[in-house]
Write a protein that holds these residues in place. Structure first.
Motif, short mmCIF file in Angstrom:
data_model
loop_
_atom_site.label_atom_id
_atom_site.label_comp_id
_atom_site.label_asym_id
_atom_site.label_seq_id
_atom_site.Cartn_x
_atom_site.Cartn_y
_atom_site.Cartn_z
N ALA A 68 -38.60 -25.89 -69.05
CA ALA A 68 -37.69 -24.99 -68.50
C ALA A 68 -38.26 -24.29 -67.37
CB ALA A 68 -37.16 -24.29 -69.52
N THR A 69 -37.24 -24.27 -66.39
CA THR A 69 -37.75 -23.38 -65.22
C THR A 69 -37.84 -21.99 -65.76
OG1 THR A 69 -36.38 -24.81 -63.85
CG2 THR A 69 -37.26 -22.88 -62.61
N CYS A 70 -36.98 -21.34 -66.53
CA CYS A 70 -37.20 -19.98 -66.73
C CYS A 70 -37.84 -19.51 -67.78
CB CYS A 70 -35.62 -19.49 -67.11
SG CYS A 70 -34.86 -20.55 -68.26
N LYS A 71 -38.12 -18.36 -68.06
CA LYS A 71 -39.00 -17.78 -69.04
C LYS A 71 -38.53 -18.23 -70.45
CE LYS A 71 -40.39 -13.58 -66.49
NZ LYS A 71 -40.33 -12.24 -66.29
N THR A 101 -21.66 -22.27 -77.10
CA THR A 101 -21.65 -20.89 -77.10
C THR A 101 -23.31 -20.21 -76.84
OG1 THR A 101 -19.69 -20.78 -78.31
CG2 THR A 101 -21.12 -18.82 -78.56
N PRO A 102 -24.02 -20.78 -77.77
CA PRO A 102 -25.31 -20.24 -77.26
C PRO A 102 -25.80 -20.02 -75.81
CG PRO A 102 -25.46 -21.79 -79.27
CD PRO A 102 -24.28 -21.91 -78.69
N VAL A 103 -25.31 -21.13 -75.19
CA VAL A 103 -25.81 -21.14 -73.88
C VAL A 103 -25.48 -19.81 -72.97
CG1 VAL A 103 -25.25 -22.41 -71.55
CG2 VAL A 103 -25.64 -23.44 -73.89
N THR A 136 -29.21 -26.97 -61.01
CA THR A 136 -30.34 -28.22 -61.42
C THR A 136 -31.46 -27.56 -62.14
OG1 THR A 136 -29.23 -29.58 -59.88
CG2 THR A 136 -31.39 -30.09 -60.64
N GLY A 137 -31.86 -26.38 -61.60
CA GLY A 137 -33.20 -26.03 -62.30
C GLY A 137 -32.85 -25.30 -63.53
N CYS A 138 -31.77 -24.51 -63.79
CA CYS A 138 -31.01 -23.86 -64.97
C CYS A 138 -30.78 -25.04 -66.13
CB CYS A 138 -30.08 -22.95 -64.76
SG CYS A 138 -30.75 -21.40 -63.99
N VAL A 139 -30.31 -26.29 -65.88
CA VAL A 139 -30.07 -27.24 -66.42
C VAL A 139 -31.08 -28.00 -67.07
CG1 VAL A 139 -28.30 -29.16 -67.09
CG2 VAL A 139 -27.36 -26.92 -66.08
N ASN A 182 -29.76 -14.04 -69.28
CA ASN A 182 -30.89 -12.85 -68.56
C ASN A 182 -32.12 -13.68 -68.43
OD1 ASN A 182 -29.32 -10.65 -68.44
ND2 ASN A 182 -29.84 -9.61 -70.31
N SER A 183 -32.60 -14.41 -69.04
CA SER A 183 -33.81 -15.49 -69.03
C SER A 183 -33.83 -16.05 -68.03
CB SER A 183 -34.29 -16.14 -70.42
OG SER A 183 -33.46 -17.13 -70.47
N MET A 184 -32.86 -16.59 -67.45
CA MET A 184 -32.75 -17.47 -66.12
C MET A 184 -32.41 -16.58 -64.89
SD MET A 184 -29.91 -20.25 -67.81
CE MET A 184 -30.08 -20.70 -69.55
N ILE A 185 -32.10 -15.33 -64.93
CA ILE A 185 -31.87 -14.57 -63.77
C ILE A 185 -33.08 -14.62 -62.82
CG2 ILE A 185 -31.20 -12.14 -62.91
CD1 ILE A 185 -29.55 -11.80 -64.99
N SER A 186 -34.29 -14.44 -63.35
CA SER A 186 -35.31 -14.36 -62.49
C SER A 186 -35.74 -15.75 -61.71
CB SER A 186 -36.67 -14.09 -62.89
OG SER A 186 -36.92 -14.89 -64.30
N SER A 187 -35.52 -16.70 -62.43
CA SER A 187 -35.44 -18.18 -61.77
C SER A 187 -34.48 -18.34 -60.72
CB SER A 187 -35.27 -19.07 -62.87
OG SER A 187 -35.17 -20.26 -62.43
#
Length: 414
Positions: free
Chosen positions: A273-276, A140-142, A194-197, A149-154
């Motif tokens: 992580a790729t994202c912020k 659920t936390p995922v 792949t980047g987000c995981v 939102n932190s992954m959107i820019s990536s």
């Protein structure tokens, strides 16, 4: 003499069990449907497999289901090999299965057997009962808003890089650029997932990317072959180390090994992580309490990560492919989408996640694409107990324990 009698009795018993499995049981269940006034047809042993396979060979994968719906109506009985089932696109029956009588249904055994050959059972997609509840609570936390939102820019940066490759390739060619859009979208969504995981190193390592892509492709093709030659549904045969099963097992083993390696590197702080914020791997590995029941093992993290990659990139790639197709064939809709995007971007300096909530028309286009071209066209459920479901016309259909109910989402959406 007694040995001969024993072998004869054993042989007769095996023959009886085979006849019962392949012919008697399917026939008796479909006879029960017929007595209830449910239309359909019974084809011994192979069922509708050959018709479905021919539809795929003709490049019209949904034609058989559409023709059957025209012939029999919103619900009818058929079989997939020796497994009888009730097909329906009736809203009342679908509500009964997924909502009213949901406690009497699990994910279909056949579907779970097919997917588990590659994904295993320890993931939120295939786990059942308390185990499913545990997996769902831990993942659920995922899906919390701030984490996504932190992954959107990536995601946006990966997409921009992908489009830049198209532009460079197009400029280098003297003739118009021709692309296989489904393959391109599969590569793009695999890059993003792949980047987000797994993080930045996995995304930038083309060897890992190609390795995962090729293994997913081989495993998917082999599973499709085993479905239509029925080796995946025949007891005992499905577990034999036949060439197709060995290839699937190898793909699963290879991807699992590389996933466990990435997990180990992340635990040691060698990757990031790729994202912020935290990526999916960070969130899966993160603490969920002191009780071991509230933590994933590395094996479970690997299975969940693989599920995200397989389920996430294929469904999204299908959505984007159909969306681009429909935009090209509907230039007025394309123009309105383009105008909306241009207007929103002109009002902001750079890309911001808050901009997405203003793309109302674009969101409506994507939702309509999902409705008309659902990435998952069939949902299968197996009855865990005898129960009665009710159609929109008021007809009551008794479903016995062990019967599969197939929900035809592609039909109901049109």
């Amino acid at each position: 003499m007694w040995l001969t009698i024993f072998f004869c009795v054993t042989l007769l018993y095996i023959i009886y069990r085979l006849i019962k499995f392949w012919i008697i049981n399917p026939w008796s269940i479909q006879r029960d449907f017929s007595r209830q006034g449910v239309p359909g047809r019974y084809i011994p042993i192979v069922g509708e497999i050959l018709h479905r396979h021919q539809a795929i060979l003709d490049d019209k994968p949904y034609s058989y289901v559409e023709q059957a719906a025209i012939k029999f109506g919103d619900y009818y009985h058929s079989s997939f090999g020796p497994f009888p089932c009730l097909h329906t696109s009736d809203p009342g029956l679908i509500e009964s299965v997924l909502k009213t009588n949901s406690r009497f249904y699990h994910r279909a055994k056949l579907g779970r057997a097919i997917l588990s050959a590659f994904l295993g059972y320890e993931n939120v997609l295939l786990a059942e009962d308390e185990n499913h509840t545990r997996h769902r609570r831990l993942v659920t936390p995922v899906f919390q808003h701030q984490n996504l939102n932190s992954m959107i820019s990536s995601m946006a940066n990966i997409t921009l890089s992908f489009l830049e490759k198209w532009r460079i390739t197009n400029n280098e060619k003297s003739s118009p650029l021709t692309l296989d859009i489904l393959k391109e979208m599969s590569n793009l969504t695999l890059d993003i997932v792949t980047g987000c995981v797994f993080g930045v190193e996995a995304m930038q390592d083309r060897h890992i990317h190609e390795f995962i892509y090729e293994n997913l492709k081989v495993a998917t093709n082999e599973m499709e072959k085993r479905i239509y030659n029925m080796t995946i549904i025949i007891p005992i045969i499905k577990d034999l180390p036949l060439p197709g099963k060995r290839r699937i097992d190898k793909c699963r083993r290879d991807i699992k090994n590389i996933t466990l390696k990435i997990i180990n590197q992340r635990r040691q702080g060698l990757t990031k992580a790729t994202c912020k914020g935290p990526d999916l791997l960070d969130l899966l590995l993160g603490p969920h309490g002191d009780d071991t029941r509230h933590k994933f093992t590395d094996e479970e993290v690997s299975d969940e990560a693989l599920t995200f990659v397989l389920a996430g990139h294929e469904t999204t790639a299908t959505l984007m492919t159909w969306a681009l197709h429909d935009l090209v064939t509907n230039p007025d809709v394309y123009e309105q989408c383009q105008n909306e995007i241009n207007t929103i971007f002109n009002e902001h300096k750079g890309f911001e996640t808050t901009m997405l909530s203003h793309l109302k028309y674009t969101e409506a286009v994507l939702k309509e694409t999902l409705r008309y071209h659902p990435p998952v066209t069939l949902v299968a459920r197996t009855a865990t107990a005898d129960n009665t479901i009710v159609a929109s016309d008021g007809k009551q259909i008794h479903i016995k324990k062990g019967i599969d109910v197939i929900l035809d989402l592609n039909i109901i959406s049109r």
